[in-house]
Design a protein around this motif. Structure first.
Motif, PDB file in Angstrom:
ATOM      1  N   TRP A   1       0.819  -1.212   0.000  1.00 10.44           N
ATOM      2  CA  TRP A   1       0.000   0.000   0.000  1.00 10.44           C
ATOM      3  C   TRP A   1       0.855   1.265   0.000  1.00 10.44           C
ATOM      4  CZ3 TRP A   1      -5.141   1.263  -0.405  1.00 10.44           C
ATOM      5  CH2 TRP A   1      -6.021   0.180  -0.580  1.00 10.44           C
ATOM      6  N   ASP A   2       2.024   1.193   0.598  1.00 10.92           N
ATOM      7  CA  ASP A   2       2.898   2.365   0.635  1.00 10.92           C
ATOM      8  C   ASP A   2       3.388   2.765  -0.749  1.00 10.92           C
ATOM      9  OD1 ASP A   2       2.897   3.188   3.220  1.00 10.92           O
ATOM     10  OD2 ASP A   2       4.844   2.366   3.751  1.00 10.92           O
ATOM     11  N   SER A   3       3.802   1.790  -1.532  1.00  8.82           N
ATOM     12  CA  SER A   3       4.493   2.172  -2.758  1.00  8.82           C
ATOM     13  C   SER A   3       4.274   1.237  -3.937  1.00  8.82           C
ATOM     14  CB  SER A   3       6.001   2.268  -2.486  1.00  8.82           C
ATOM     15  OG  SER A   3       6.499   1.022  -2.008  1.00  8.82           O
ATOM     16  N   GLN A   4       4.194  -0.069  -3.713  1.00 12.97           N
ATOM     17  CA  GLN A   4       4.230  -0.992  -4.847  1.00 12.97           C
ATOM     18  C   GLN A   4       3.010  -0.865  -5.760  1.00 12.97           C
ATOM     19  OE1 GLN A   4       5.233  -4.499  -2.333  1.00 12.97           O
ATOM     20  NE2 GLN A   4       6.935  -4.819  -3.740  1.00 12.97           N
ATOM     21  N   MET A   5       1.839  -0.649  -5.192  1.00 15.28           N
ATOM     22  CA  MET A   5       0.661  -0.484  -6.044  1.00 15.28           C
ATOM     23  C   MET A   5       0.719   0.819  -6.830  1.00 15.28           C
ATOM     24  SD  MET A   5      -2.640  -2.183  -4.169  1.00 15.28           S
ATOM     25  CE  MET A   5      -2.689  -1.054  -2.786  1.00 15.28           C
ATOM     26  N   ILE A   6       1.238   1.878  -6.211  1.00 19.28           N
ATOM     27  CA  ILE A   6       1.349   3.156  -6.911  1.00 19.28           C
ATOM     28  C   ILE A   6       2.311   3.033  -8.086  1.00 19.28           C
ATOM     29  CG2 ILE A   6       1.946   5.598  -6.694  1.00 19.28           C
ATOM     30  CD1 ILE A   6       1.362   5.351  -3.696  1.00 19.28           C
ATOM     31  N   LEU A   7       3.461   2.419  -7.843  1.00 20.04           N
ATOM     32  CA  LEU A   7       4.453   2.254  -8.901  1.00 20.04           C
ATOM     33  C   LEU A   7       3.921   1.405 -10.042  1.00 20.04           C
ATOM     34  CD1 LEU A   7       7.625   1.706  -6.695  1.00 20.04           C
ATOM     35  CD2 LEU A   7       7.274   3.577  -8.308  1.00 20.04           C
ATOM     36  N   LYS A   8       3.239   0.318  -9.725  1.00 20.90           N
ATOM     37  CA  LYS A   8       2.698  -0.568 -10.767  1.00 20.90           C
ATOM     38  C   LYS A   8       1.607   0.142 -11.555  1.00 20.90           C
ATOM     39  CE  LYS A   8       0.367  -5.051 -11.425  1.00 20.90           C
ATOM     40  NZ  LYS A   8       1.106  -5.385 -12.655  1.00 20.90           N
ATOM     41  N   ASP A   9       0.777   0.904 -10.867  1.00 19.31           N
ATOM     42  CA  ASP A   9      -0.290   1.636 -11.538  1.00 19.31           C
ATOM     43  C   ASP A   9       0.290   2.645 -12.520  1.00 19.31           C
ATOM     44  OD1 ASP A   9      -2.979   2.000 -11.999  1.00 19.31           O
ATOM     45  OD2 ASP A   9      -3.284   3.400 -10.336  1.00 19.31           O
ATOM     46  N   ILE A  10       1.329   3.353 -12.101  1.00 18.72           N
ATOM     47  CA  ILE A  10       1.990   4.317 -12.982  1.00 18.72           C
ATOM     48  C   ILE A  10       2.600   3.605 -14.191  1.00 18.72           C
ATOM     49  CG2 ILE A  10       3.917   5.944 -13.173  1.00 18.72           C
ATOM     50  CD1 ILE A  10       3.372   6.718 -10.265  1.00 18.72           C
ATOM     51  N   LYS A  11       3.196   2.455 -13.939  1.00 21.26           N
ATOM     52  CA  LYS A  11       3.828   1.700 -15.025  1.00 21.26           C
ATOM     53  C   LYS A  11       2.800   1.134 -15.989  1.00 21.26           C
ATOM     54  CE  LYS A  11       6.721  -2.357 -15.920  1.00 21.26           C
ATOM     55  NZ  LYS A  11       7.462  -3.499 -15.294  1.00 21.26           N
ATOM     56  N   ASP A  12       1.748   0.498 -15.460  1.00 19.01           N
ATOM     57  CA  ASP A  12       0.787  -0.209 -16.307  1.00 19.01           C
ATOM     58  C   ASP A  12      -0.134   0.719 -17.085  1.00 19.01           C
ATOM     59  OD1 ASP A  12       1.904  -2.442 -15.217  1.00 19.01           O
ATOM     60  OD2 ASP A  12       0.111  -3.116 -14.141  1.00 19.01           O
ATOM     61  N   ARG A  13      -0.614   1.780 -16.432  1.00 21.53           N
ATOM     62  CA  ARG A  13      -1.618   2.633 -17.077  1.00 21.53           C
ATOM     63  C   ARG A  13      -1.065   3.923 -17.651  1.00 21.53           C
ATOM     64  NH1 ARG A  13      -6.158   4.665 -14.415  1.00 21.53           N
ATOM     65  NH2 ARG A  13      -5.212   4.592 -12.344  1.00 21.53           N
ATOM     66  N   PHE A  14       0.141   4.314 -17.182  1.00 22.39           N
ATOM     67  CA  PHE A  14       0.654   5.618 -17.595  1.00 22.39           C
ATOM     68  C   PHE A  14       2.079   5.548 -18.143  1.00 22.39           C
ATOM     69  CE2 PHE A  14      -2.641   6.248 -14.444  1.00 22.39           C
ATOM     70  CZ  PHE A  14      -3.465   7.183 -15.076  1.00 22.39           C
ATOM     71  N   ASP A  15       2.492   4.349 -18.558  1.00 24.89           N
ATOM     72  CA  ASP A  15       3.780   4.182 -19.235  1.00 24.89           C
ATOM     73  C   ASP A  15       4.929   4.789 -18.436  1.00 24.89           C
ATOM     74  OD1 ASP A  15       5.404   3.234 -21.297  1.00 24.89           O
ATOM     75  OD2 ASP A  15       5.270   5.129 -22.419  1.00 24.89           O
TER      76      ASP A  15
END
Length: 323
Positions: free
Chosen positions: A180-194
């Motif tokens: 919740w701190d970081s990994q979901m944010i990073l993956k979301d940025i990578k997957d949906r926002f290149d």
């Protein structure tokens, strides 16, 4: 809204600094500060820049991670316990419980305290370098605590807020807290926002007028019935129409039952279905929403302090508690 080059750079640089993750995560705190910056009035932004050291360029996004970087310093050892709030008996997802602790050492009381300090120094300007330093610390802690209180696991005492809740993230070992701190944010940025954090930020701000439009208008409304009680900050709660940390902690704690701890399983891969649920349409993009909500509320409180409506009466004093 337009984003300055320095703002975009601050977010991009934060991605490079995530080998060591503290608190809400460097990126999470940077993003909450980014959102808040966009909703500051010009006068509030001017005064914030005067309070912060030149290193920060007046940017809340650069100041937000600071309280996690100084945890090992003896001078700030007192602050570590103020990053979260625990309630005995809290056991999500079976039972989520939040109870305010009178003058407790937690993020709720920390926010009341830092807001009071900022307001006091607005009424009476700091007269010495030491007082100016205290005021800057109060602003940096305020910005940081606003991020912490909107991370649901900072409002859950179970397994140290999920730090001891082992979990899988793809092939790697992780913890529910780190996810919740970081990994979901990073993956979301990578997957949906290149891998473009600025696009992620743009999308959050856009959703305040689209997907979240109806509820976003209520984010800065403080419900008195959920934020009153026997506490040493009664004067502070009466001064601000948007400061509601007791209500925020309670609502984050409720999310621990409905989303965060639901069907917890240490063998489950949290980077698949779980990730899709809490970052996607099923939850109204919950992870992004909490970051945005934190920033909007942060800006609203700072605007109340530094650029209130001219018709607003200013009381002679406010409770002020130094650490």
């Amino acid at each position: 809204m337009r984003f300055s080059t320095s703002l975009a750079a601050a977010v991009s640089l934060s991605l490079l600094s995530l080998n060591t993750v503290y608190g809400y995560g460097i990126l999470g705190h940077t993003l909450t500060g980014q959102v808040a910056q966009l909703f500051l009035t010009p006068e509030t932004a001017r005064q914030v820049k005067e309070i912060l050291s030149p290193y920060y360029d007046g940017l809340l996004s650069k100041a937000a991670p600071w309280p996690d970087t100084i945890k090992g310093q003896p001078k700030y050892r007192w602050a570590s316990i103020y990053h979260f709030v625990n309630t005995p008996g809290d056991n999500p997802p079976q039972e989520c419980r939040f109870e305010y602790v009178y003058a407790g050492k937690d993020v709720v009381n920390g926010l009341f305290n830092m807001t009071s300090q900022l307001y006091q120094y607005k009424l009476v300007e700091p007269a010495t370098p030491e007082e100016k330093s205290i005021r800057e610390d109060a602003l940096r802690f305020f910005v940081h605590f606003m991020g912490d209180i909107h991370q649901p696991l900072h409002a859950s005492g179970k397994l140290r807020g999920g730090n001891d809740a082992t979990a899988r993230w793809g092939r790697a070992k992780s913890s529910l807290h780190r996810i919740w701190d970081s990994q979901m944010i990073l993956k979301d940025i990578k997957d949906r926002f290149d891998n473009n954090p600025k696009a992620y930020l743009d999308d959050m701000v856009d959703m305040t007028t689209t997907v979240w439009r109806q509820e976003a208008t209520n984010w800065t409304i403080c419900d008195p019935s959920r934020n009153v009680g026997d506490n040493p900050w009664s004067e502070t709660t009466q001064l601000f129409t948007t400061l509601c940390p007791m209500e925020w902690a309670r609502s984050m704690n409720e999310l621990d039952c409905t989303y965060v701890w639901k069907d917890y399983d240490s063998t489950k891969d949290y980077s698949s279905d779980y990730f899709d649920n809490v970052t996607g349409e099923k939850s109204d993009f919950l992870v992004q929403k909490l970051i945005t909500m934190s920033g909007v509320r942060m800006a609203s409180i700072l605007n109340e302090i530094y650029d209130p409506p001219e018709s607003e009466s200013v009381p002679d004093s406010v409770r002020f508690v130094k650490q």
